[in-house]
Motif scaffolding. Structure first.
Motif, short mmCIF file in Angstrom:
data_model
loop_
_atom_site.label_atom_id
_atom_site.label_comp_id
_atom_site.label_asym_id
_atom_site.label_seq_id
_atom_site.Cartn_x
_atom_site.Cartn_y
_atom_site.Cartn_z
N LEU A 73 0.84 -1.19 0.00
CA LEU A 73 0.00 0.00 0.00
C LEU A 73 0.87 1.24 0.00
O LEU A 73 1.84 1.33 0.77
N PHE A 74 0.50 2.19 -0.85
CA PHE A 74 1.18 3.48 -0.96
C PHE A 74 0.15 4.57 -0.80
O PHE A 74 -1.01 4.41 -1.18
N SER A 75 0.58 5.71 -0.25
CA SER A 75 -0.33 6.83 -0.05
C SER A 75 0.29 8.10 -0.60
O SER A 75 1.48 8.37 -0.39
N TYR A 76 -0.54 8.87 -1.30
CA TYR A 76 -0.14 10.16 -1.84
C TYR A 76 -1.22 11.16 -1.47
O TYR A 76 -2.06 11.53 -2.29
N GLY A 77 -1.29 11.53 -0.20
CA GLY A 77 -2.35 12.40 0.28
C GLY A 77 -3.64 11.63 0.38
O GLY A 77 -3.71 10.58 1.03
N GLU A 78 -4.68 12.13 -0.30
CA GLU A 78 -5.98 11.45 -0.26
C GLU A 78 -6.03 10.23 -1.17
O GLU A 78 -6.98 9.47 -1.13
N GLU A 79 -5.02 10.07 -2.03
CA GLU A 79 -5.01 8.95 -2.97
C GLU A 79 -4.05 7.87 -2.49
O GLU A 79 -2.98 8.16 -1.97
N GLY A 80 -4.47 6.64 -2.71
CA GLY A 80 -3.63 5.51 -2.36
C GLY A 80 -3.58 4.54 -3.54
O GLY A 80 -4.39 4.60 -4.46
N GLU A 81 -2.60 3.68 -3.48
CA GLU A 81 -2.44 2.68 -4.54
C GLU A 81 -2.05 1.35 -3.92
O GLU A 81 -1.21 1.29 -3.02
N ILE A 82 -2.69 0.31 -4.39
CA ILE A 82 -2.31 -1.05 -4.02
C ILE A 82 -1.31 -1.52 -5.07
O ILE A 82 -1.60 -1.50 -6.25
N ARG A 114 -8.87 8.49 0.59
CA ARG A 114 -10.19 8.70 -0.02
C ARG A 114 -10.38 7.93 -1.32
O ARG A 114 -11.47 7.44 -1.62
N TYR A 115 -9.34 7.85 -2.13
CA TYR A 115 -9.40 7.14 -3.42
C TYR A 115 -8.30 6.09 -3.42
O TYR A 115 -7.15 6.39 -3.12
N LEU A 116 -8.65 4.88 -3.79
CA LEU A 116 -7.69 3.79 -3.80
C LEU A 116 -7.69 3.15 -5.18
O LEU A 116 -8.74 2.81 -5.71
N SER A 117 -6.50 3.01 -5.75
CA SER A 117 -6.40 2.43 -7.09
C SER A 117 -5.54 1.17 -7.08
O SER A 117 -4.76 0.93 -6.17
N VAL A 118 -5.72 0.40 -8.13
CA VAL A 118 -4.91 -0.77 -8.39
C VAL A 118 -4.72 -0.83 -9.90
O VAL A 118 -5.62 -0.44 -10.65
N LYS A 119 -3.55 -1.27 -10.37
CA LYS A 119 -3.25 -1.24 -11.79
C LYS A 119 -2.82 -2.62 -12.30
O LYS A 119 -1.64 -2.86 -12.55
N PRO A 120 -3.77 -3.51 -12.48
CA PRO A 120 -3.40 -4.83 -13.02
C PRO A 120 -3.02 -4.72 -14.50
O PRO A 120 -3.46 -3.79 -15.17
#
Length: 169
Positions: A73-82, A114-120
């Motif tokens: 898990l990574f966080s960039y303010g309100e945005e996160g990424e798996i 607030r927003y979580l993304s994943v990039k398969p």
């Protein structure tokens, strides 16, 4: 298979995670029909991941007394990424990836992301289906690329249409 336990990454898990990363990289190479010889060193890749800006943590799945998957898990303010979601081939389709992702989604919520993304990868249809089942059904970003390989014999599938634009994957 005994029950699956999700826990935080420890430095002693490094070699297990490198081996799982290598397995995923080989799977992606097979999907995209590229030689395994061009794969990057997975130890360097994992080191880069752990030291990447926004790094929060990695959680592992243990089953049968061994590490069988992990998820970061990574966080960039309100945005996160798996990034990544890795499950050993021998343990896929047993709910382990879903359990890892659900755990990391909870971690993100606890951190007020607030927003979580994943990039398969686009050709990993099983991963896409998993993420959609887990609620990742909003499109936020699209990465487009060209195959510049000379005389590429890769087979790109058609049928993907976004906003009327026909794309291959």
């Amino acid at each position: 298979m005994k029950s699956v336990v999700i826990r935080e990454y420890r430095d002693t898990d490094y070699n297990d995670c490198v081996a799982l990363s290598r397995e995923l990289a080989e799977h992606h190479a097979d999907i995209y029909e590229v030689p395994h010889s061009i794969l990057v060193d997975q130890g360097q890749w994992l080191d880069g991941l752990i030291h990447k800006e926004g790094y929060i943590g990695i959680w592992l799945a243990e089953a049968d007394n061994r590490v069988v998957g992990f998820c970061g898990l990574f966080s960039y303010g309100e945005e996160g990424e798996i990034e990544p979601v890795v499950v050993s081939a021998a343990f896929r389709n047993k709910g382990i990836g879903a359990k890892l992702v659900r755990h990391v989604v909870t971690e993100a919520k606890n951190r007020k992301i607030r927003y979580l993304s994943v990039k398969p990868v686009a050709k990993n249809i099983r991963a896409l289906a998993l993420f959609a089942r887990l609620g990742f059904d909003l499109v936020g970003h699209i990465d487009l690329f060209q195959d510049l390989s000379p005389k590429s014999d890769r087979k790109w599938k058609s049928g993907l249409v976004i906003h009327g634009v026909k794309l291959r994957y």
